[in-house]
Scaffold this motif. Structure first.
Motif, PDB file in Angstrom:
ATOM      1  N   VAL A   1       0.853  -1.210   0.000  1.00 30.09           N
ATOM      2  CA  VAL A   1       0.000   0.000   0.000  1.00 30.09           C
ATOM      3  C   VAL A   1       0.881   1.250   0.000  1.00 30.09           C
ATOM      4  N   ILE A   2       1.932   1.220   0.801  1.00 29.80           N
ATOM      5  CA  ILE A   2       2.861   2.360   0.849  1.00 29.80           C
ATOM      6  C   ILE A   2       3.507   2.568  -0.516  1.00 29.80           C
ATOM      7  N   ILE A   3       3.927   1.454  -1.129  1.00 23.72           N
ATOM      8  CA  ILE A   3       4.547   1.524  -2.456  1.00 23.72           C
ATOM      9  C   ILE A   3       3.574   2.122  -3.469  1.00 23.72           C
ATOM     10  N   ALA A   4       2.315   1.711  -3.371  1.00 25.57           N
ATOM     11  CA  ALA A   4       1.311   2.177  -4.326  1.00 25.57           C
ATOM     12  C   ALA A   4       1.131   3.688  -4.274  1.00 25.57           C
ATOM     13  N   PHE A   5       1.296   4.273  -3.067  1.00 24.28           N
ATOM     14  CA  PHE A   5       1.060   5.712  -2.921  1.00 24.28           C
ATOM     15  C   PHE A   5       2.356   6.532  -2.876  1.00 24.28           C
TER      16      PHE A   5
ATOM     17  N   TYR B   1       8.183   8.628  -5.127  1.00 25.26           N
ATOM     18  CA  TYR B   1       9.332   9.199  -4.430  1.00 25.26           C
ATOM     19  C   TYR B   1      10.459   8.173  -4.310  1.00 25.26           C
ATOM     20  N   LEU B   2      10.085   6.909  -4.145  1.00 21.43           N
ATOM     21  CA  LEU B   2      11.093   5.849  -4.121  1.00 21.43           C
ATOM     22  C   LEU B   2      11.781   5.753  -5.476  1.00 21.43           C
ATOM     23  N   LEU B   3      11.003   5.940  -6.521  1.00 27.30           N
ATOM     24  CA  LEU B   3      11.539   5.885  -7.875  1.00 27.30           C
ATOM     25  C   LEU B   3      12.539   7.009  -8.108  1.00 27.30           C
TER      26      LEU B   3
ATOM     27  N   VAL C   1       4.651  -9.513  -7.062  1.00 24.96           N
ATOM     28  CA  VAL C   1       3.431  -8.715  -6.836  1.00 24.96           C
ATOM     29  C   VAL C   1       3.795  -7.262  -6.542  1.00 24.96           C
ATOM     30  N   ALA C   2       4.820  -7.061  -5.719  1.00 25.23           N
ATOM     31  CA  ALA C   2       5.242  -5.702  -5.378  1.00 25.23           C
ATOM     32  C   ALA C   2       5.730  -4.955  -6.617  1.00 25.23           C
ATOM     33  N   ILE C   3       6.500  -5.640  -7.462  1.00 25.71           N
ATOM     34  CA  ILE C   3       7.009  -5.013  -8.686  1.00 25.71           C
ATOM     35  C   ILE C   3       5.861  -4.683  -9.640  1.00 25.71           C
ATOM     36  N   ALA C   4       4.855  -5.566  -9.673  1.00 27.87           N
ATOM     37  CA  ALA C   4       3.687  -5.311 -10.520  1.00 27.87           C
ATOM     38  C   ALA C   4       2.990  -4.017 -10.109  1.00 27.87           C
ATOM     39  N   VAL C   5       2.977  -3.747  -8.812  1.00 22.57           N
ATOM     40  CA  VAL C   5       2.390  -2.498  -8.307  1.00 22.57           C
ATOM     41  C   VAL C   5       3.236  -1.307  -8.761  1.00 22.57           C
TER      42      VAL C   5
END
Length: 376
Positions: A199-203, A207-209, A278-282
């Protein structure tokens, strides 16, 4: 599409005979023969795959004329030059690449898979085969990673795994990310922690990118710096990719939820790999390059899905539904196969992703046009 279906049927039939064969010699013959349809279809194709004419043919001709592309890894460049020693005709690059890629993948299938027939089916319906017709460099690298991952399960063979990743990186630099796999067999990721992180990654993924882009820009490796530019490309979240990969993860977790403290290293690795996918797909919603990272880890599904399906009979006994073991095991597998088949059909056939249709062979090319290309 009929060419691909015939290829699949022949290969699965031969691999079925491999499973039934008793003596070692017959097994070897059937194993070798089962990979030949894939090699022939991929090696004799002409203008099949987006990157065929867009990338690989121009690179081959440019190198032939003395111009070296600045974004080719050394081992793939060496492979092209070796091919050019034999012939100036670029068809040999696709044929040799097909031999290299599918011989490694099928070798691992017949050595490690609990059900080679199912493994070959997964390789096809998941779309991996069609992606290998486009991302040729990357899939040579992926094939090398595929035969290397099992060496990380023992401390004394970890150096072999690292060497494998290094060799793969010399074909495609993105392979370096697979080094994180060395941490994925230690402890199973907590589902709740993963859900919150996703969920954090999705939102906050944007910024991580940006942080990753800055790291790549400052890298001393030129092939890594180029990805700083690639990461600025727009992404597109694929619900179909996300849901199908999530379904596979749920399948793995359902089978093993009663054995939390009894999982083998490879089982932990298979599950954690699926978490990563799954995380990478997000993350794909921010940049399309992340979809390429999915392919690096999803190759493990060729082994992991048949593994959990075959082991599920024992797992279901622990759930005290012995009389329905086959029913539940098969039902779960059928759902997965249908989901993957639908995803592949929608992406590669209906939408035309990868430009794998219509299928044409090298014998259908226009010889006059080819001569003009060589003269250029």
């Amino acid at each position: 599409m009929i060419t691909y279906i015939i290829m699949l049927i022949i290969s699965m039939t031969l691999s079925s005979l491999y499973m039934k064969a008793k003596d070692k010699k017959s097994k070897i013959i059937f194993a070798i023969c089962s990979m030949i349809p894939f090699i022939v279809v991929a090696g004799w194709r002409y203008d099949v795959g987006t990157d065929y004419m867009y990338r690989y043919v121009p690179d081959y001709i440019n190198i032939l004329n003395g111009t070296i592309p600045n974004n080719l890894e050394p081992l793939f460049l060496g492979l092209i030059k070796m091919c050019q020693i034999c012939t100036h005709d670029y068809w040999i690059l696709f044929f040799i690449s097909a031999i290299l890629t599918y011989s490694l993948i099928f070798y691992e299938i017949f050595k490690e898979s609990k059900n080679p027939v199912l493994s070959i089916l997964i390789f096809f319906i998941s779309g991996m085969f069609f992606m290998s017709l486009n991302l040729m460099r990357q899939y040579i690298a992926i094939a090398i990673l595929f035969i290397s991952y099992k060496y990380m399960f023992k401390k004394k063979t970890i150096p072999i795994f690292i060497v494998g990743v290094f060799i793969a990186t010399m074909f495609h630099s993105i392979s370096l990310i697979f080094l994180i796999a060395i941490f994925l067999d230690k402890k199973k990721i907590n589902p709740i922690f993963f859900a919150i992180s996703t969920v954090i990654i999705a939102f906050a993924g944007k910024y991580l990118l940006m942080l990753v882009i800055n790291c790549l820009k400052n890298s001393t490796i030129s092939n890594l710096r180029k990805y700083a530019g690639y990461l600025k490309m727009n992404g597109d979240f694929s619900w179909m990719l996300f849901l199908s990969e999530l379904l596979i993860l749920v399948y793995f977790l359902f089978i093993t939820y009663k054995r939390k403290n009894e999982l083998k290293k490879e089982e932990i690795f298979y599950i954690n790999c699926q978490y990563i996918i799954v995380a990478i797909a997000v993350l794909g919603r921010f940049n399309e390059l992340f979809v390429r990272l999915v392919f690096i880890f999803s190759i493990i599904q060729i082994i992991s899905i048949p593994y959990f399906y075959c082991e599920s009979k024992e797992y279901f006994k622990e759930l005290k539904i012995k009389d329905k073991t086959i029913k539940y095991s098969t039902l779960c597998l059928v759902v997965l196969v249908c989901m993957l088949s639908f995803r592949m059909t929608y992406s590669n056939i209906i939408k035309g992703s990868g430009e794998i249709l219509p299928y044409k062979t090298i014998f259908e090319r226009n010889s006059i046009g080819e001569e003009q290309n060589y003269n250029e």
